[in-house]
Design a protein around this motif. Structure first.
Motif, PDB file in Angstrom:
ATOM      1  N   ASN A  33       0.343  -0.009  -8.140  1.00  0.00           N
ATOM      2  CA  ASN A  33       0.932  -0.968  -9.079  1.00  0.00           C
ATOM      3  C   ASN A  33       0.651  -2.383  -8.581  1.00  0.00           C
ATOM      4  OD1 ASN A  33       2.013   0.954 -10.794  1.00  0.00           O
ATOM      5  ND2 ASN A  33       3.954   1.033  -9.673  1.00  0.00           N
ATOM      6  N   GLY A  34       0.297  -3.261  -9.494  1.00  0.00           N
ATOM      7  CA  GLY A  34       0.044  -4.648  -9.156  1.00  0.00           C
ATOM      8  C   GLY A  34      -1.353  -4.930  -8.651  1.00  0.00           C
ATOM      9  N   TYR A  35      -2.158  -3.886  -8.480  1.00  0.00           N
ATOM     10  CA  TYR A  35      -3.540  -4.055  -8.027  1.00  0.00           C
ATOM     11  C   TYR A  35      -4.381  -4.596  -9.181  1.00  0.00           C
ATOM     12  CZ  TYR A  35      -8.373  -2.584  -7.272  1.00  0.00           C
ATOM     13  OH  TYR A  35      -9.735  -2.551  -7.181  1.00  0.00           O
ATOM     14  N   ASN A  36      -5.256  -5.568  -8.874  1.00  0.00           N
ATOM     15  CA  ASN A  36      -6.179  -6.090  -9.884  1.00  0.00           C
ATOM     16  C   ASN A  36      -7.621  -5.707  -9.579  1.00  0.00           C
ATOM     17  OD1 ASN A  36      -4.288  -7.305 -11.538  1.00  0.00           O
ATOM     18  ND2 ASN A  36      -4.333  -9.210 -10.410  1.00  0.00           N
ATOM     19  N   GLU A  60       4.438  -9.092  -3.083  1.00  0.00           N
ATOM     20  CA  GLU A  60       5.225  -7.871  -2.862  1.00  0.00           C
ATOM     21  C   GLU A  60       4.484  -6.609  -3.290  1.00  0.00           C
ATOM     22  OE1 GLU A  60       7.488 -11.393  -2.667  1.00  0.00           O
ATOM     23  OE2 GLU A  60       6.384 -10.666  -4.416  1.00  0.00           O
ATOM     24  N   ASP A  61       3.589  -6.735  -4.268  1.00  0.00           N
ATOM     25  CA  ASP A  61       2.786  -5.563  -4.652  1.00  0.00           C
ATOM     26  C   ASP A  61       1.993  -5.051  -3.461  1.00  0.00           C
ATOM     27  OD1 ASP A  61       3.597  -5.432  -7.329  1.00  0.00           O
ATOM     28  OD2 ASP A  61       2.033  -6.835  -7.964  1.00  0.00           O
ATOM     29  N   HIS A  62       1.550  -5.964  -2.596  1.00  0.00           N
ATOM     30  CA  HIS A  62       0.822  -5.547  -1.404  1.00  0.00           C
ATOM     31  C   HIS A  62       1.767  -5.194  -0.258  1.00  0.00           C
ATOM     32  CE1 HIS A  62      -1.577  -6.496   2.381  1.00  0.00           C
ATOM     33  NE2 HIS A  62      -1.969  -5.306   1.946  1.00  0.00           N
ATOM     34  N   THR A  63       2.643  -6.137   0.105  1.00  0.00           N
ATOM     35  CA  THR A  63       3.452  -5.975   1.310  1.00  0.00           C
ATOM     36  C   THR A  63       4.526  -4.899   1.189  1.00  0.00           C
ATOM     37  OG1 THR A  63       4.941  -7.765   0.619  1.00  0.00           O
ATOM     38  CG2 THR A  63       3.071  -8.353   2.032  1.00  0.00           C
ATOM     39  N   GLU A  64       5.037  -4.693   0.005  1.00  0.00           N
ATOM     40  CA  GLU A  64       6.069  -3.677  -0.190  1.00  0.00           C
ATOM     41  C   GLU A  64       5.526  -2.468  -0.948  1.00  0.00           C
ATOM     42  OE1 GLU A  64       9.478  -5.594  -1.962  1.00  0.00           O
ATOM     43  OE2 GLU A  64       9.379  -7.225  -0.488  1.00  0.00           O
ATOM     44  N   GLY A  65       4.939  -2.727  -2.121  1.00  0.00           N
ATOM     45  CA  GLY A  65       4.476  -1.624  -2.959  1.00  0.00           C
ATOM     46  C   GLY A  65       3.411  -0.774  -2.302  1.00  0.00           C
ATOM     47  N   PHE A  66       2.404  -1.407  -1.701  1.00  0.00           N
ATOM     48  CA  PHE A  66       1.322  -0.649  -1.066  1.00  0.00           C
ATOM     49  C   PHE A  66       1.649  -0.295   0.377  1.00  0.00           C
ATOM     50  CE2 PHE A  66      -3.034  -0.731   1.007  1.00  0.00           C
ATOM     51  CZ  PHE A  66      -3.342   0.569   0.642  1.00  0.00           C
ATOM     52  N   ARG A  67       2.000  -1.285   1.169  1.00  0.00           N
ATOM     53  CA  ARG A  67       2.191  -1.059   2.599  1.00  0.00           C
ATOM     54  C   ARG A  67       3.354  -0.127   2.922  1.00  0.00           C
ATOM     55  NH1 ARG A  67       0.487  -5.435   6.295  1.00  0.00           N
ATOM     56  NH2 ARG A  67      -1.767  -5.500   6.058  1.00  0.00           N
ATOM     57  N   GLN A  68       4.286   0.027   2.020  1.00  0.00           N
ATOM     58  CA  GLN A  68       5.426   0.899   2.277  1.00  0.00           C
ATOM     59  C   GLN A  68       5.333   2.209   1.494  1.00  0.00           C
ATOM     60  OE1 GLN A  68       9.125  -1.299   1.921  1.00  0.00           O
ATOM     61  NE2 GLN A  68       8.273  -3.025   3.035  1.00  0.00           N
ATOM     62  N   SER A  69       4.145   2.503   0.991  1.00  0.00           N
ATOM     63  CA  SER A  69       3.976   3.706   0.169  1.00  0.00           C
ATOM     64  C   SER A  69       3.399   4.872   0.982  1.00  0.00           C
ATOM     65  CB  SER A  69       3.032   3.407  -1.004  1.00  0.00           C
ATOM     66  OG  SER A  69       1.700   3.248  -0.535  1.00  0.00           O
ATOM     67  N   GLU A  70       3.545   6.056   0.421  1.00  0.00           N
ATOM     68  CA  GLU A  70       2.936   7.250   1.011  1.00  0.00           C
ATOM     69  C   GLU A  70       1.410   7.140   1.000  1.00  0.00           C
ATOM     70  OE1 GLU A  70       4.385  10.057   2.402  1.00  0.00           O
ATOM     71  OE2 GLU A  70       6.250   8.897   2.311  1.00  0.00           O
ATOM     72  N   LYS A  71       0.887   6.528  -0.045  1.00  0.00           N
ATOM     73  CA  LYS A  71      -0.567   6.387  -0.154  1.00  0.00           C
ATOM     74  C   LYS A  71      -1.135   5.512   0.960  1.00  0.00           C
ATOM     75  CE  LYS A  71      -0.969   7.200  -5.104  1.00  0.00           C
ATOM     76  NZ  LYS A  71      -1.433   6.650  -6.379  1.00  0.00           N
ATOM     77  N   TYR A  72      -0.347   4.543   1.448  1.00  0.00           N
ATOM     78  CA  TYR A  72      -0.812   3.696   2.546  1.00  0.00           C
ATOM     79  C   TYR A  72      -1.033   4.513   3.816  1.00  0.00           C
ATOM     80  CZ  TYR A  72      -1.112  -0.086   5.941  1.00  0.00           C
ATOM     81  OH  TYR A  72      -1.527  -0.920   6.950  1.00  0.00           O
ATOM     82  N   LEU A  73      -0.233   5.535   4.015  1.00  0.00           N
ATOM     83  CA  LEU A  73      -0.420   6.403   5.188  1.00  0.00           C
ATOM     84  C   LEU A  73      -1.785   7.086   5.140  1.00  0.00           C
ATOM     85  CD1 LEU A  73       3.141   8.005   5.430  1.00  0.00           C
ATOM     86  CD2 LEU A  73       2.220   6.036   6.713  1.00  0.00           C
TER      87      LEU A  73
END
Length: 97
Positions: A33-36, A60-73
């Motif tokens: 979400n929030g990726y362009n 926040e799309d990067h620092t929270e949405g992505f970096r704190q996601s399961e997909k970031y792992l």
């Protein structure tokens, strides 16, 4: 719009493997979400050096949405072992178009 910028130094001799892994990992980041958009550029002067640019709607799309996601792992698992040293990431916003 926020621009994420990271210089990536890939361990010598692993550039081809990194690029192949990055192509696969691109599906992960582009689904967030929030990726362009994003682009990976190879440096012409320094072997193994890359510039990653990612455009996000908000910080926040990067620092929270992505970096704190399961997909970031999964992203970390696919890419982080290529870097030496580990890259720093900075965020920018447009001042004048």
């Amino acid at each position: 719009m926020i621009l994420e910028a990271a210089f990536l130094q890939v361990t010598k001799g692993r550039e081809d493997a990194f690029e192949a892994s990055f192509r696969k990992a691109s599906d992960i980041i582009s689904s967030m979400n929030g990726y362009n958009s994003h682009e990976l550029q190879r440096c012409l002067e320094t072997e193994g050096k890359y510039l990653l640019l990612v455009r996000w709607q908000t910080l926040e799309d990067h620092t929270e949405g992505f970096r704190q996601s399961e997909k970031y792992l999964l992203w970390k698992e696919m890419l982080h072992h290529y870097y030496d040293p580990f890259p720093s990431v900075e965020h920018f916003e447009i001042v004048n178009e």
